[in-house]
Design a protein around this motif. Sequence first.
Motif: not given
Length: 374
Positions: A351-358
């Motif tokens: 998944c996208s690296k911006l789906w990181d919990g932040h």
Amino acid sequence: MTPIHLACIVGARPNFMKMAPLLRALEAYPHIRPVLVHTGQHYDKNLSDVFFEELGMRRPDISLDVGSGKHGVQTARVLERFEAVLEEGPPGRGRYDRVVVVGDVNSTMATTLAAVKLGVPVAHVEAGLRSFDRTMPEELNRIVTDSLCDMLLVSEPAGIENLRREGHAESELHLVGNVMIDTLMWLLPRAKSRDTLKQYDLKPGEYGVVTLHRPGNVDTPETLAPLVDVLIETSRRLPLVFPVHPRTIERLKRFGLAERLESAEGIVQLPPLGYLDFLSLTSQAKVIVTDSGGLQEESTVLGIPCLTARPNTERPCTVEEGSSTLVGNDADLLRSCLASVLEGTYKKGHCSKLWDGHAAERIAKILSENHNAL
Ligand code: UD1
């Protein structure tokens, strides 16, 4: 610092897990004063209250109690009641500085329209998603909402492209990631430590999870009956857990399909579940069969194969990079995907690296800086 008064809107089940992390992230900015407004589009304990408890979200400051109804009725009630809330303003001050909406439900669109008509700018979390299928009520809600918002907070790159094509200025666009994944990452350890599987006599990796609630699938017997047949067939190879949405329960009964489903030994039918029990089930499943957009995203992050019973998706990264395959209502395709899941040859997604919990932290920062965009 001058206080910023926000009206933060929730209405239906998928809104709660998106707003909860944002409210938490806003706590880092004491000058931001969020007022939580619940439209009451969803009102049952297991579609609404349970999420406030499990997501640690404070009770709504304002409830509009609009309830269920046809699209026009529900939308009109939200418009009328939210307009009054905006006119009254936040406690002790004349005017809201901004409204924050999430997702694509009727409450999202109606509160946006009420706000911009009164000159209150709106930020849309999960902006820019497009299925290009105007038969979906959510697609119409997305188009109307985005066209009226001046702060567009986007979860995946395709959303930015869509909004550019629709003529939005670059200054309005923010690729921030996925707030629903913030909640998933926060609560996954707690969900996995529950005894949900034991409760239903399930073993990790040895069952499938099913959800179906889209009008396009459940509102006519012509679409619902073949899906029921495929589920029954599948359940002979893999036990299935099916938390059934109230809309689907009603349609199964009305079309005389409820008994057929109940007679299938391999299918465990449940009422809609709370967030933690549901995440406990999905995170340890062999496969997910669903028509939910959110679940396509969650399964991608969890790395669980997701067979999506829709002809299209507004979340293309879940198919192009993630673990989802669009099977529509093609029973043969569903069968062959399922076979590859069971044989262990199904694709592995990422998944996208911006789906990181932040994502919520990024949004809170933008809200704290850009409150006077209009
Ligand atoms: C709504 C959203 C959909 C979202 C879904 C998640 C729109 C257009 N649709 O669809 O995008 O994916 O929520 O669940 O906004 N009902 C209850 N209890 C409740 C609420 C509803 O029993 O608390 C029943 C009522 O009979 C109602 C039906 O469910 O008529 C449908 O509810 P509604 O909010 O109209 O649409 P959903 O199908 O839930």
